[in-house]
Design a protein around this motif. Sequence first.
Motif, mmCIF file in Angstrom:
data_model
loop_
_atom_site.group_PDB
_atom_site.id
_atom_site.type_symbol
_atom_site.label_atom_id
_atom_site.label_comp_id
_atom_site.label_asym_id
_atom_site.label_seq_id
_atom_site.Cartn_x
_atom_site.Cartn_y
_atom_site.Cartn_z
ATOM 1 N N LEU A 273 0.811 -1.175 -0.032
ATOM 2 C CA LEU A 273 0.051 0.083 0.088
ATOM 3 C C LEU A 273 0.925 1.190 0.058
ATOM 4 C CD1 LEU A 273 -2.639 -1.121 2.517
ATOM 5 C CD2 LEU A 273 -3.106 -0.824 0.087
ATOM 6 N N LEU A 274 1.873 1.291 0.934
ATOM 7 C CA LEU A 274 2.850 2.644 0.858
ATOM 8 C C LEU A 274 3.410 2.834 -0.467
ATOM 9 C CD1 LEU A 274 4.636 2.051 4.238
ATOM 10 C CD2 LEU A 274 2.942 3.698 3.742
ATOM 11 N N MET A 275 3.561 1.661 -1.420
ATOM 12 C CA MET A 275 4.219 1.837 -2.625
ATOM 13 C C MET A 275 3.262 2.603 -3.347
ATOM 14 S SD MET A 275 5.943 -1.878 -3.170
ATOM 15 C CE MET A 275 6.247 -1.558 -4.975
ATOM 16 N N ASP A 276 2.156 2.548 -3.426
ATOM 17 C CA ASP A 276 1.047 3.261 -4.235
ATOM 18 C C ASP A 276 0.653 4.601 -3.706
ATOM 19 O OD1 ASP A 276 1.042 0.780 -5.928
ATOM 20 O OD2 ASP A 276 -0.621 -0.309 -4.726
ATOM 21 N N LEU A 277 0.872 4.914 -2.391
ATOM 22 C CA LEU A 277 0.549 6.169 -1.890
ATOM 23 C C LEU A 277 1.746 6.881 -1.860
ATOM 24 C CD1 LEU A 277 -0.962 4.842 1.518
ATOM 25 C CD2 LEU A 277 -2.323 5.755 -0.440
ATOM 26 N N PRO A 278 1.257 8.455 -2.075
ATOM 27 C CA PRO A 278 2.314 9.542 -2.266
ATOM 28 C C PRO A 278 2.877 9.752 -0.727
ATOM 29 C CG PRO A 278 0.281 10.492 -2.249
ATOM 30 C CD PRO A 278 0.037 8.902 -2.480
ATOM 31 N N ASP A 279 4.018 10.091 -0.724
ATOM 32 C CA ASP A 279 4.794 10.665 0.384
ATOM 33 C C ASP A 279 3.785 11.336 1.634
ATOM 34 O OD1 ASP A 279 6.729 8.698 -0.535
ATOM 35 O OD2 ASP A 279 8.021 10.438 -1.119
ATOM 36 N N ASP A 280 3.234 12.066 1.138
ATOM 37 C CA ASP A 280 2.514 13.170 1.970
ATOM 38 C C ASP A 280 1.156 12.440 2.328
ATOM 39 O OD1 ASP A 280 1.332 13.329 -0.528
ATOM 40 O OD2 ASP A 280 1.460 15.662 -0.579
ATOM 41 N N SER A 281 0.720 11.371 1.987
ATOM 42 C CA SER A 281 -0.409 10.907 2.260
ATOM 43 C C SER A 281 -0.733 10.645 3.747
ATOM 44 C CB SER A 281 -0.776 9.607 1.496
ATOM 45 O OG SER A 281 -1.963 8.827 2.092
ATOM 46 N N GLU A 282 -1.863 10.874 4.306
ATOM 47 C CA GLU A 282 -2.119 10.871 5.652
ATOM 48 C C GLU A 282 -2.186 9.331 6.148
ATOM 49 O OE1 GLU A 282 -5.946 12.887 6.632
ATOM 50 O OE2 GLU A 282 -4.980 14.817 6.237
ATOM 51 N N LEU A 283 -2.292 8.350 5.175
ATOM 52 C CA LEU A 283 -2.416 6.908 5.479
ATOM 53 C C LEU A 283 -0.905 6.416 5.708
ATOM 54 C CD1 LEU A 283 -5.177 5.942 3.055
ATOM 55 C CD2 LEU A 283 -5.198 6.256 5.582
ATOM 56 N N CYS A 284 0.164 6.901 5.342
ATOM 57 C CA CYS A 284 1.432 6.440 5.362
ATOM 58 C C CYS A 284 1.881 5.939 6.939
ATOM 59 C CB CYS A 284 2.432 7.257 4.631
ATOM 60 S SG CYS A 284 2.410 7.558 2.972
ATOM 61 N N LYS A 285 1.613 7.254 7.763
ATOM 62 C CA LYS A 285 2.044 6.898 9.168
ATOM 63 C C LYS A 285 1.381 5.853 9.720
ATOM 64 C CE LYS A 285 2.956 9.351 13.500
ATOM 65 N NZ LYS A 285 3.163 10.539 14.131
ATOM 66 N N PRO A 286 -0.069 5.572 9.677
ATOM 67 C CA PRO A 286 -0.663 4.394 10.355
ATOM 68 C C PRO A 286 -0.358 3.167 9.429
ATOM 69 C CG PRO A 286 -2.297 6.226 9.831
ATOM 70 C CD PRO A 286 -0.927 6.597 9.265
ATOM 71 N N LEU A 287 -0.201 3.069 8.110
ATOM 72 C CA LEU A 287 0.330 1.922 7.622
ATOM 73 C C LEU A 287 1.885 1.725 8.129
ATOM 74 C CD1 LEU A 287 -0.720 2.416 4.069
ATOM 75 C CD2 LEU A 287 -1.562 0.651 5.569
ATOM 76 N N GLU A 288 2.674 2.468 8.390
ATOM 77 C CA GLU A 288 4.118 2.121 9.013
ATOM 78 C C GLU A 288 3.965 1.725 10.431
ATOM 79 O OE1 GLU A 288 6.014 5.905 8.422
ATOM 80 O OE2 GLU A 288 6.549 5.601 6.498
ATOM 81 N N LEU A 289 2.900 2.102 11.234
ATOM 82 C CA LEU A 289 2.681 1.783 12.625
ATOM 83 C C LEU A 289 2.240 0.115 12.637
ATOM 84 C CD1 LEU A 289 0.988 4.482 14.404
ATOM 85 C CD2 LEU A 289 3.240 3.674 14.639
ATOM 86 N N ILE A 290 1.355 -0.056 11.381
ATOM 87 C CA ILE A 290 0.835 -1.392 11.464
ATOM 88 C C ILE A 290 2.180 -2.546 10.841
ATOM 89 C CG2 ILE A 290 -0.601 -3.036 10.036
ATOM 90 C CD1 ILE A 290 -2.509 -0.696 9.860
ATOM 91 N N LYS A 291 2.677 -1.980 10.042
ATOM 92 C CA LYS A 291 3.858 -2.782 9.501
ATOM 93 C C LYS A 291 4.900 -3.049 10.569
ATOM 94 C CE LYS A 291 7.830 -2.607 6.307
ATOM 95 N NZ LYS A 291 8.712 -1.818 5.666
ATOM 96 N N GLY A 292 5.409 -1.905 11.362
ATOM 97 C CA GLY A 292 6.172 -1.998 12.567
ATOM 98 C C GLY A 292 5.726 -3.067 13.735
ATOM 99 N N SER A 293 4.081 -3.043 14.041
ATOM 100 C CA SER A 293 3.995 -3.881 14.886
ATOM 101 C C SER A 293 3.874 -5.263 14.436
ATOM 102 C CB SER A 293 2.279 -3.459 15.344
ATOM 103 O OG SER A 293 2.368 -2.099 15.887
ATOM 104 N N GLY A 294 3.667 -5.307 13.200
ATOM 105 C CA GLY A 294 3.671 -6.966 12.740
ATOM 106 C C GLY A 294 5.211 -7.512 12.661
ATOM 107 N N GLU A 295 6.174 -6.440 12.559
ATOM 108 C CA GLU A 295 7.642 -6.776 12.597
ATOM 109 C C GLU A 295 7.940 -7.237 14.009
ATOM 110 O OE1 GLU A 295 9.513 -3.634 10.961
ATOM 111 O OE2 GLU A 295 9.468 -4.229 8.855
ATOM 112 N N LYS A 296 7.358 -6.371 14.984
ATOM 113 C CA LYS A 296 7.462 -6.831 16.545
ATOM 114 C C LYS A 296 7.050 -8.217 16.808
ATOM 115 C CE LYS A 296 8.021 -2.092 18.122
ATOM 116 N NZ LYS A 296 7.141 -1.057 18.929
ATOM 117 N N ALA A 297 5.823 -8.468 16.273
ATOM 118 C CA ALA A 297 5.114 -9.533 16.342
ATOM 119 C C ALA A 297 6.080 -10.801 15.879
ATOM 120 C CB ALA A 297 3.638 -9.644 15.864
ATOM 121 N N ALA A 298 6.774 -10.572 14.690
ATOM 122 C CA ALA A 298 7.707 -11.651 13.884
ATOM 123 C C ALA A 298 8.626 -11.794 14.841
ATOM 124 C CB ALA A 298 7.746 -10.969 12.811
ATOM 125 N N THR A 299 8.987 -10.884 15.496
ATOM 126 C CA THR A 299 10.286 -11.166 16.291
ATOM 127 C C THR A 299 10.069 -11.966 17.449
ATOM 128 O OG1 THR A 299 11.104 -9.008 15.959
ATOM 129 C CG2 THR A 299 12.074 -10.275 17.931
#
Length: 332
Positions: A273-299
Amino acid sequence: LILCDPLGNIVTVNDAASQLFGQDPKRLRNQPFHYYIADDSPAEKKEFLARFGRRSVESSRLNLKTREGGAVPVILSSSILKDGKGELAGTVTVAKDITALNQAELALRASQERYRDLVENLNDVIYSLNEHGTLTYVSPRVTSAFGYLPSELIGTPIQDYLLEDDRERITQRFDEVIKGGFGASNFQLRKKDGSLAWVRASARPIRQSGKIIGLRGVITDISKQMATTEEMRQLEARLHRAQKMEAIGTLAGGVAHDLNNILSGIVSYPELLLMDLPDDSELCKPLELIKGSGEKAATVVQDLLTLARRGMANFETINLNGVIKDFLESPE
């Protein structure tokens, strides 16, 4: 019976004495009686002859010579005879053949020696108690086993050497044996140096004239066996723990693989999703948080896999300030 004159010469003997000497009474007549006393016990012979014909002699153990040159063990008892004027008229001697008695004494002595050897060299401690629980006998083995001298124990209550927690149980067992039963118990015995030893004590009642007057038994040191038993118990406990950990590891491995399948979507789709969104989109930060939480869960899942595979965990140095900052800024 041997009758002698005042000089100690044989006057006459009865048939039993004749058979003992193996000679005709006529051949014994006028022979000095001391001639027929063997010389194998010179001190006893000298003492007997010193009193013979002068005063009474009782129960002297000597050997009398036989015609064939042998010797018969006898007990000699001699009394003086006086005439009507009160003067010495001779002596009368009773000789009792004690061959059978000597053989019985030798057999008894041999039996006692065998019993003593058995008791003193037995690895176990033999003991006896009276009806009140007081020690009346303890074999010498107790010294090497528990440090006590037999003289230190005899006359003391057996309860003095038991742990307080065992006294009631052992006393109850003692009462059962006194009533005619058989008892065997395991308990801890206090040694002379204060340490404790595991023992197994067995006992049977002692009867006298049909009445039970105490008990006699054997005490065996089982400290090594008990230590082995405890070691086996600990090994079994470790085995159970290992089996439990293996089961947990198997479960953790299955859960980890299932979570990995789920987390792959949580981590991968935010990237797409981040690849399809512009850098100034309001959805970027929430998506990054979701991704970071998933990576923590993967650890965390990786830790589960480490447990399942019994692998070595990787350690790294971290900055606690960074951990706290990430925590405070996280949506969780």
